[in-house]
Design a protein around this motif. Structure first.
Motif, PDB file in Angstrom:
ATOM      1  N   UNK A 115     -40.726 -19.172 -40.017  1.00 55.79           N
ATOM      2  CA  UNK A 115     -40.014 -20.412 -40.338  1.00 55.79           C
ATOM      3  C   UNK A 115     -40.410 -20.859 -41.735  1.00 55.79           C
ATOM      4  N   UNK A 116     -39.717 -21.854 -42.243  1.00 54.82           N
ATOM      5  CA  UNK A 116     -39.994 -22.331 -43.598  1.00 54.82           C
ATOM      6  C   UNK A 116     -41.416 -22.867 -43.709  1.00 54.82           C
ATOM      7  N   UNK A 117     -41.917 -23.489 -42.649  1.00 53.15           N
ATOM      8  CA  UNK A 117     -43.275 -24.024 -42.679  1.00 53.15           C
ATOM      9  C   UNK A 117     -44.326 -22.918 -42.737  1.00 53.15           C
ATOM     10  N   UNK A 118     -43.969 -21.697 -42.380  1.00 59.83           N
ATOM     11  CA  UNK A 118     -44.923 -20.593 -42.419  1.00 59.83           C
ATOM     12  C   UNK A 118     -45.042 -19.971 -43.811  1.00 59.83           C
ATOM     13  N   UNK A 119     -44.177 -20.377 -44.726  1.00 60.82           N
ATOM     14  CA  UNK A 119     -44.154 -19.778 -46.056  1.00 60.82           C
ATOM     15  C   UNK A 119     -44.934 -20.636 -47.043  1.00 60.82           C
ATOM     16  N   UNK A 131     -44.015 -28.225 -51.113  1.00 57.72           N
ATOM     17  CA  UNK A 131     -42.670 -27.718 -50.802  1.00 57.72           C
ATOM     18  C   UNK A 131     -41.571 -28.759 -50.995  1.00 57.72           C
ATOM     19  N   UNK A 132     -41.771 -29.977 -50.499  1.00 58.99           N
ATOM     20  CA  UNK A 132     -40.738 -31.006 -50.612  1.00 58.99           C
ATOM     21  C   UNK A 132     -40.395 -31.283 -52.069  1.00 58.99           C
ATOM     22  N   UNK A 287     -31.765 -24.536 -47.331  1.00 58.36           N
ATOM     23  CA  UNK A 287     -30.697 -25.513 -47.158  1.00 58.36           C
ATOM     24  C   UNK A 287     -31.199 -26.646 -46.257  1.00 58.36           C
ATOM     25  N   UNK A 288     -30.373 -27.642 -46.121  1.00 60.57           N
ATOM     26  CA  UNK A 288     -30.672 -28.735 -45.183  1.00 60.57           C
ATOM     27  C   UNK A 288     -29.898 -28.525 -43.892  1.00 60.57           C
ATOM     28  N   UNK A 289     -30.552 -28.809 -42.762  1.00 57.99           N
ATOM     29  CA  UNK A 289     -29.876 -28.676 -41.482  1.00 57.99           C
ATOM     30  C   UNK A 289     -29.253 -30.016 -41.094  1.00 57.99           C
ATOM     31  N   UNK A 293     -33.399 -31.792 -42.596  1.00 55.19           N
ATOM     32  CA  UNK A 293     -34.681 -31.186 -42.922  1.00 55.19           C
ATOM     33  C   UNK A 293     -34.437 -29.898 -43.687  1.00 55.19           C
ATOM     34  N   UNK A 294     -35.358 -29.581 -44.582  1.00 54.68           N
ATOM     35  CA  UNK A 294     -35.244 -28.322 -45.307  1.00 54.68           C
ATOM     36  C   UNK A 294     -35.524 -27.162 -44.355  1.00 54.68           C
TER      37      UNK A 294
END
Length: 522
Positions: A115-119, A131-132, A287-289, A293-294
């Motif tokens: 997931x994005x949080x894992x990167x 990241x934000x 992208x945003x969901x 959220x990113x």
């Protein structure tokens, strides 16, 4: 002449290596020397381990280079609870092996959903960033195009990492306890870095830079002398020239400017990562969901930015031309370079059926099939094919040539296979002018009435581009009609056969157009 009473000073002896200090750092590689009674300490084992690891990494850098060896497939997942069109939320990264620029092995043994949080998000300088903040800056720099705004591109890379595992308590001689880690797990971590989108599809530049060799061994005009001072005939130089490969390898420095690993705190543990030497895997989108959220999008380009390690079997397959598209079958294969002449009736029938006259004829026998799909935009041009008819000129005996009027190319002979990209074809048929066929071949003044003729057909592979962007390997091989190819993209397939003389032409040609019919009636 020496002056009486003087003595010539003895030459100063040159110092030898044995007279120098032997307490050297030994950057070339220091390892243990074992003997009975040697005391082995943790430092001894660390020295031995470092020697073996560094020597293996040196060989990886010097012999194999760096990049993806195999695996590391990247595909969008579908695990986002707020997903919408164009939103994935996850990336599925398959098992694989890669070598980084330091020669470390980056091994992943199973598929991993990320997931994005894992990167780990990096800034333009390769340093870890918020990241934000980075995603917000990227959103502000979206490129405006005629089709709309284009999202920025993000480079997904894999990095070498270490994680300490299995904690243990150790007591020292003073009975004081402290904690250590029993083992180190070599693993990988993934990063995202914003890059210009054109870099996702940019080829890696050639690392081999050749200059002109200007020396005795490289000058073909100067014969080389052997031991008996007899001139030796110089042959053509090998691939890479006399000096090109030598200069490249002489100047190559397979060292490494590897820096210390960066400690990163994760929810379950601390991990040490080399953020500087990553191996690119793919370009992805952020992208945003629907929850604003990113997250990760569905667009993945997994081959453009990827650097590959070329294994020996891959190199040999490239030499054999296993990556190129070939002609696998031709419609006139039984005539190709045949000793006997083909009957005029068979040749005429291969050009098109007799009967009602048409403006053009899709030929029955003059078609080709390809081993891979080729781009129709490069195939549909008539200049991709050439058909020449040669007859003997009666007065001087010269071969006079006539070019068959090919008006277009038809691609409907072979239907596309499952998985073929759009706007691609696997076959091509020559379409000839109808008036020429009825008048120039089957009419009373047909060229084939004068005697035997020779036909040459060309398929110009340099003009036809396949689905991988390479030209078709169309070179003819000996007497075989197919498959074609000498292992390199491009080339021309040339086929030759003879056609026997026509027995008799129609006594009166059938009018071709409406105006001709009216004129004939009047």
């Amino acid at each position: 002449m020496e002056t009486p009473g003087t003595q010539k000073a003895a030459p100063k002896a040159r110092s030898t290596r044995s007279e120098c200090c032997t307490d050297l750092e030994c950057k070339s590689g220091l390892r243990n020397n074992y003997y009975e009674g040697k005391r082995l300490t943790p430092h001894s084992f660390l020295l031995e381990q470092r020697y073996l690891v560094e020597r293996r990494q040196l060989l990886n850098r010097a012999i194999h280079g760096w990049g993806v060896v195999y695996g590391y497939s990247v595909a969008p997942g579908s695990l986002n609870e707020c997903r919408k069109e164009g939103v994935s939320g996850m990336l599925d990264i398959g098992p694989g092996l890669a070598l980084d620029e330091c020669g470390r092995e980056l091994l992943q043994t199973s598929e991993l959903p990320v997931a994005l949080d894992d990167l780990i998000v990096l800034d333009g300088n390769g340093a870890r960033t918020d990241p934000e903040r980075e995603f917000g800056l990227a959103q502000q720099s979206r490129v405006k195009t005629p089709e709309g705004s284009r999202r920025p591109c993000w480079l997904l890379s894999v990095h070498y990492a270490e994680q300490r595992v299995e904690p243990v308590k150790v007591s020292d001689p003073c009975h004081c306890e402290h904690h250590e880690w029993d083992r180190t797990c070599e693993t990988v971590r993934y990063t995202l870095r914003r890059i210009p989108c054109e870099e996702c599809c940019r080829d890696f530049e050639c690392e081999l830079q050749c200059t002109c060799g200007a020396s005795r061994c490289c000058d073909p005009s100067e014969p080389i002398q052997d031991a008996k001072t007899r001139p030796v005939v110089t042959a053509a130089h090998q691939r890479g020239g006399c000096r090109c490969l030598c200069e490249h390898l002489t100047g190559l420095q397979p060292g490494c400017d590897c820096v210390r690993l960066c400690e990163i705190e994760e929810p379950c543990a601390h991990v040490w990562v080399d953020l500087r030497h990553g191996v690119p895997l793919a370009c992805v989108e952020v992208v945003r969901d629907e929850c604003e959220r990113w997250t990760l999008g569905t667009e993945v380009e997994a081959c453009g930015p990827r650097r590959l390690v070329k294994r020996n079997d891959l190199l040999f397959d490239l030499i054999r031309g296993c990556d190129v598209t070939r002609i696998i079958e031709i419609g006139w294969k039984d005539w190709h370079r045949l000793d006997e002449a083909v009957s005029f009736e068979d040749f005429s029938s291969a050009l098109g059926p007799e009967g009602e006259r048409k403006d053009e004829y899709v030929t029955n026998g003059f078609w080709v099939k390809f081993s891979r799909p080729v781009r129709t935009e490069t195939l549909l041009r008539p200049d991709c094919f050439a058909m020449t008819v040669m007859s003997v000129e009666r007065e001087g005996g010269w071969w006079q040539t006539m070019r068959v009027p090919i008006v277009r190319v038809d691609t409907t002979l072979v239907p596309p296979e499952k998985g073929d990209p759009a706007h691609h074809a696997r076959s091509a048929r020559v379409v000839v002018d109808g008036a020429w066929l009825e008048d120039g071949v089957r009419g009373r003044r047909s060229l084939f009435l004068g005697g035997e003729a020779r036909v040459e057909i060309e398929v110009r592979g340099d003009f036809i581009v396949d689905c991988n962007g390479q030209t078709v390997d169309a070179n003819a091989v000996g007497l075989g009609p197919a498959p074609t190819g000498n292992g390199t993209p491009g080339g021309t397939f040339v086929s030759v056969f003879r056609v026997a003389a026509a027995r008799e032409a129609p006594s009166r040609p059938v009018p071709h157009s409406t105006a001709d019919r009216q004129g004939a009636t009047s």
